[in-house]
Design a protein around this motif. Structure first.
Motif, short mmCIF file in Angstrom:
data_model
loop_
_atom_site.label_atom_id
_atom_site.label_comp_id
_atom_site.label_asym_id
_atom_site.label_seq_id
_atom_site.Cartn_x
_atom_site.Cartn_y
_atom_site.Cartn_z
N LEU A 91 0.83 -1.20 0.00
CA LEU A 91 0.00 0.00 0.00
C LEU A 91 0.87 1.24 0.00
N SER A 92 0.43 2.24 -0.74
CA SER A 92 1.12 3.53 -0.77
C SER A 92 0.21 4.57 -0.14
N LEU A 93 0.54 4.97 1.10
CA LEU A 93 -0.28 5.91 1.85
C LEU A 93 0.49 7.18 2.14
N GLY A 94 -0.25 8.23 2.48
CA GLY A 94 0.38 9.49 2.84
C GLY A 94 -0.26 10.09 4.07
N SER A 95 0.24 11.24 4.49
CA SER A 95 -0.22 11.85 5.73
C SER A 95 -1.67 12.32 5.67
N GLY A 96 -2.24 12.44 4.49
CA GLY A 96 -3.64 12.85 4.38
C GLY A 96 -4.61 11.70 4.41
N ASP A 97 -4.09 10.47 4.46
CA ASP A 97 -4.94 9.29 4.42
C ASP A 97 -5.31 8.83 5.83
N ASN A 98 -6.37 8.03 5.90
CA ASN A 98 -6.69 7.40 7.18
C ASN A 98 -6.95 5.91 7.00
N ILE A 99 -6.71 5.18 8.08
CA ILE A 99 -6.90 3.72 8.14
C ILE A 99 -7.97 3.46 9.19
N ILE A 100 -8.99 2.71 8.83
CA ILE A 100 -10.07 2.43 9.76
C ILE A 100 -9.91 1.04 10.35
N LEU A 101 -9.90 0.97 11.67
CA LEU A 101 -9.87 -0.29 12.41
C LEU A 101 -11.11 -0.35 13.31
N ILE A 102 -11.34 -1.53 13.88
CA ILE A 102 -12.47 -1.74 14.78
C ILE A 102 -11.95 -1.86 16.21
#
Length: 376
Positions: A91-102
């Motif tokens: 995955l290529s993510l950046g500081s503007g992205d978010n990751i959703i967990l439960i």
């Protein structure tokens, strides 16, 4: 309708094992398959080159059939965390992205995302919820900054059943990757990968798949099919079936998800056991397993609820949590259950019950007797 399958297992007759979400017991046929495969090492001259491939290829086909997927999208991995790490690496993510967990999901599906967050600056959003609002809160949290939704198909601690179809549709709308840990449902609950369309579905083999500890399976979607594996196994390379040609190195992988296979993917004993277990599950069928568990607990749930115990309506028949009346000490109750040879799991402030086809009404009645005796 399935009948009780206790005779296919080696569980003690006086043991009430209601804890498949912890580990499944081995069927006798699976145990024998593993033993026979172990014996191959007695005489390695009998291990032919094709045997490095045949077992795992059969598993790919069987697992794909179980989840309505494609065999060339299935790879063999050692654990859920290995699969999650593989996906996170691609995955290529950046500081503007978010990751959703439960909230409270199993740590195998947490730590890799925490590392990725620290590395990329992406923000982790952990969604809390209850038995009536959790799916809705996940849907509300997904937005156009969401890059990954990483969650369980069924919550491992309390059996909460998420509306995966709605969540999947919402994730695709915003372009987020849906990564599912199916460990606590695949095998006991129908799952259609063509319908839900996860970008990766990862499942440990030693619970509801009735397989050995140390083996897991991953089905990858189109977004990851050309990804980079965690390790560079020789077996995953094009032409690896020809042992005499192995030193003619190639950067070309074999087609499909084979590139993600762990090294030594075909552990002969593990593969033989998993082949046997998947065949049995396809014969029993997950929907029939779910129906069997539902019938098993249909009188039990009203009986304990009328005595102050709490069970969420969103839970499934094969895994659910029981909340206790306030005056009952959770650990004292667990001690009593152990004395009565009733195996369940303490998870948070509740006990988790997870029956399967080897259980019968005597097991449920034994549990009910203890719960009702301590509440008085």
């Amino acid at each position: 309708m399935l009948t009780c399958q206790f005779d296919k297992f080696s569980l003690p007759a006086d043991q009430h094992y209601l804890n498949c979400a912890y580990q499944s017991p081995l069927m006798r046929s699976i145990e024998l398959a593993g033993i026979e495969a172990l014996r191959l090492k007695r005489d390695p001259s009998q291990v032919t080159p094709s045997m490095f491939f045949d077992g795992v290829n059969q598993i790919r086909s069987l697992f794909a059939k179980l989840i309505h997927g494609k065999a060339d999208r299935v790879c063999m991995i050692p654990s859920t965390s290995y699969g999650i790490a593989t996906i996170a690496q691609n995955l290529s993510l950046g500081s503007g992205d978010n990751i959703i967990l439960i909230e409270g999901q199993f740590p195998s599906n947490v730590y890799a995302w925490r590392r990725l967050s620290k590395k990329t600056g992406a923000t982790i959003h952990t969604v809390t919820g209850d038995s009536t609002t959790w799916t809705q809160k996940v849907l509300e949290t997904i937005n156009y900054r969401t890059a990954v939704v990483a969650m369980e198909t069924v919550h491992w601690a309390n059996g909460y059943s998420f509306d995966l179809l709605e969540i999947s549709q919402r994730a695709r709308t915003v372009g987020a990757q849906l990564i599912l840990d199916g460990t606590q449902s695949i095998g006991a609950l129908p799952f259609d990968v063509q319908k839900i369309k996860p970008d990766a579905l990862i499942c440990a083999g030693y619970k509801w798949l009735f397989g050995p500890y140390g083996t897991a399976i991953m089905h990858v979607g189109e977004r990851f099919i050309d990804g980079i594996p965690l390790e560079e196994s020789w077996v995953a390379r094009d032409g690896s079936e020809n042992f005499g040609n192995l030193v003619n190195y190639t950067d070309q992988y074999r087609s499909g998800a084979v590139r993600f296979d762990r090294g030594q993917a075909n552990v002969f004993s593990h593969s033989a056991m998993l082949i046997e277990s998947l065949k049995q599950l396809l014969d029993w069928q997950p929907q029939r397993i779910q129906s069997y568990c539902s019938e098993l607990i249909q009188d039990f749930l009203p009986a304990i609820q009328s005595n102050g115990y709490k069970v969420s309506e969103s839970n499934l028949s094969h895994i659910f949590a029981i909340g206790l009346p306030e005056h009952i000490n959770l650990y004292h109750l667990n001690d009593e259950l152990m004395r009565q040879k009733i195996s369940v799991s303490v998870r948070g402030n509740a006990i988790r019950i997870s029956p399967n086809v080897y259980n019968n009404s005597a097991n449920i009645n034994a549990l009910q007797d203890v719960l009702l005796s301590v509440v008085k």
